[in-house]
Design an enzyme around this catalytic site. Structure first.
Site, mmCIF file in Angstrom:
data_model
loop_
_atom_site.group_PDB
_atom_site.id
_atom_site.type_symbol
_atom_site.label_atom_id
_atom_site.label_comp_id
_atom_site.label_asym_id
_atom_site.label_seq_id
_atom_site.Cartn_x
_atom_site.Cartn_y
_atom_site.Cartn_z
ATOM 1 C CE LYS A 1 -4.068 -2.120 2.064
ATOM 2 N NZ LYS A 1 -5.082 -2.081 3.110
ATOM 3 C CG ASN B 1 0.319 2.488 18.863
ATOM 4 O OD1 ASN B 1 -0.277 1.460 18.504
ATOM 5 N ND2 ASN B 1 1.545 2.769 18.457
HETATM 6 P P1 ATR Z 1 -1.446 -2.047 9.889
HETATM 7 O O1 ATR Z 1 -1.187 -1.564 8.503
HETATM 8 O O2 ATR Z 1 -2.226 -3.337 9.964
HETATM 9 O O3 ATR Z 1 -2.039 -0.992 10.769
HETATM 10 P P2 ATR Z 1 1.115 -1.566 11.069
HETATM 11 O O4 ATR Z 1 1.204 -0.277 10.343
HETATM 12 O O5 ATR Z 1 2.319 -2.465 11.139
HETATM 13 O O6 ATR Z 1 -0.015 -2.480 10.486
HETATM 14 O O7 ATR Z 1 0.612 -1.246 12.555
HETATM 15 C C1 ATR Z 1 0.356 -2.265 13.480
HETATM 16 C C2 ATR Z 1 -0.314 -1.644 14.712
HETATM 17 O O8 ATR Z 1 -0.707 -2.692 15.599
HETATM 18 C C3 ATR Z 1 0.589 -0.719 15.517
HETATM 19 O O9 ATR Z 1 -0.193 0.297 16.083
HETATM 20 C C4 ATR Z 1 1.136 -1.652 16.612
HETATM 21 O O10 ATR Z 1 1.518 -0.987 17.796
HETATM 22 P P3 ATR Z 1 3.005 -0.317 17.963
HETATM 23 O O11 ATR Z 1 3.070 0.813 16.996
HETATM 24 O O12 ATR Z 1 3.034 0.169 19.377
HETATM 25 O O13 ATR Z 1 3.974 -1.418 17.661
HETATM 26 C C5 ATR Z 1 -0.104 -2.470 16.874
HETATM 27 N N1 ATR Z 1 0.134 -3.799 17.484
HETATM 28 C C6 ATR Z 1 0.665 -4.899 16.891
HETATM 29 N N2 ATR Z 1 0.664 -5.951 17.732
HETATM 30 C C7 ATR Z 1 0.109 -5.504 18.909
HETATM 31 C C8 ATR Z 1 -0.197 -6.118 20.173
HETATM 32 N N3 ATR Z 1 0.063 -7.421 20.408
HETATM 33 N N4 ATR Z 1 -0.783 -5.340 21.122
HETATM 34 C C9 ATR Z 1 -1.065 -4.030 20.897
HETATM 35 N N5 ATR Z 1 -0.800 -3.408 19.713
HETATM 36 C C10 ATR Z 1 -0.219 -4.125 18.737
#
Ligand code: ATR
Length: 277
Positions: A69, A154
């Site tokens: 994307k 977050n």
């Molecule tokens: P997407 O395009 O699906 O949003 P991304 O841009 O990689 O994927 O973002 C993933 C999001 O999920 C982020 O906000 C991440 O939090 P951090 O920025 O603090 O890393 C969040 N995330 C992923 N795994 C998580 C978990 N187990 N608990 C809470 N937040 C999580």
């Protein structure tokens, strides 16, 4: 000859897009066909080269899914305001070799919540978990819907703060830590826009954020009752939903953009829905 469209991603074998657009095309009697393309992850410019090959072969438009994307946004010749604010593209239309980019993820999510789930956001308290690409796409459509308050939480809170600053000119949005949520009271809508459910994980959200009359929405789809939806259900939330409606609604927006016809979505949502339990 019928027009050709495609979805590009990697991996791409589980995509529902050809099924969805095939059903739309049949229902609206549009002469088109729609294929899935596994895009190359390496080298960095191979994604754009694959898109150019598709255009050269007569392709009319594309949907773009993970992990392309951002690359899609970057290679576009023209970007809609929605795509620019999301910093990502999930749909292309090709116009005399020019690549026009859109992002329908946020508007698809909003339509599913407001139209299909009968939950207008005006005046409501809304909590978004996560500050990645999915949350970014939802930010502007959500603020445009006029909530009383939008809170982004977050783990890396600085990402939530950056997103909230971007949204501030458009409405009442603030950032929060997961620990801070205990003091924030109940929300009418809680959206899990983290990628935690893809690995079966639960964001550290306290059950006190849920309102029994409210809605809990999981962006992932087809994963039945995820840990997030289970937490909401156990907190007494009656309205729990996964992202199947968002998937179909964003596809319908792309179909309208390409073909000038809005397909009905409910029959397709019904067909793709996997019961939560
Ligand atoms: P997407 O395009 O699906 O949003 P991304 O841009 O990689 O994927 O973002 C993933 C999001 O999920 C982020 O906000 C991440 O939090 P951090 O920025 O603090 O890393 C969040 N995330 C992923 N795994 C998580 C978990 N187990 N608990 C809470 N937040 C999580």
């Amino acid at each position: 000859m019928s027009d050709t469209y495609a979805v590009i991603g990697n991996p791409i074998n589980h995509t529902k897009s050809p099924l969805i657009h095939g059903l739309f095309a049949r229902a609206t009697q549009q002469a088109m066909h729609y294929v899935a393309i596994e895009g190359p992850r390496e080298p960095a410019d191979a994604f754009a080269a694959t898109v150019r090959e598709f255009i050269a072969a007569g392709g009319k438009g594309m949907n773009i899914t993970a992990p392309f994307k951002l690359a899609a946004f970057e290679m576009a010749d023209e970007r809609s305001e929605r795509a620019t604010l999301a910093g990502a593209a999930n749909a292309f239309k090709f116009d005399n070799g020019r690549v026009l980019a859109e992002n329908f993820d946020g508007i698809g999510l909003l339509r599913d919540i407001e139209v299909n789930l009968h939950t207008p956001l005006a005046g409501k308290r809304v909590l978004v978990l996560g500050a990645g690409g999915a949350a970014r796409g939802a930010l502007l459509p959500f603020l445009d819907a006029g909530p009383a308050q939008l809170v982004i939480v977050n783990s890396h809170v600085e990402k939530a703060q950056a997103l909230a600053s971007q949204g501030t000119p458009h409405g009442p949005v603030t950032a929060c830590t997961y620990d801070g949520l205990a003091r924030m009271g109940r929300f009418d809508l809680v959206v899990n826009a983290t990628s935690a459910s893809l690995t079966g994980d639960l964001p550290p959200v306290p059950p006190t954020v849920f309102s029994p009359q409210g809605t809990a929405y999981e962006l992932a789809y087809g994963k039945r009752l995820t840990p997030f939806l289970r937490l909401a259900r156990n907190a007494g939330v009656a309205g729990v939903a996964d992202g199947v409606g968002m998937l179909v609604e964003q596809a319908a927006q792309a179909f309208l953009w390409w073909r000038g016809v809005r397909p009905d979505t409910q029959a397709v949502i019904d067909r793709l829905t996997v019961p939560l339990d």
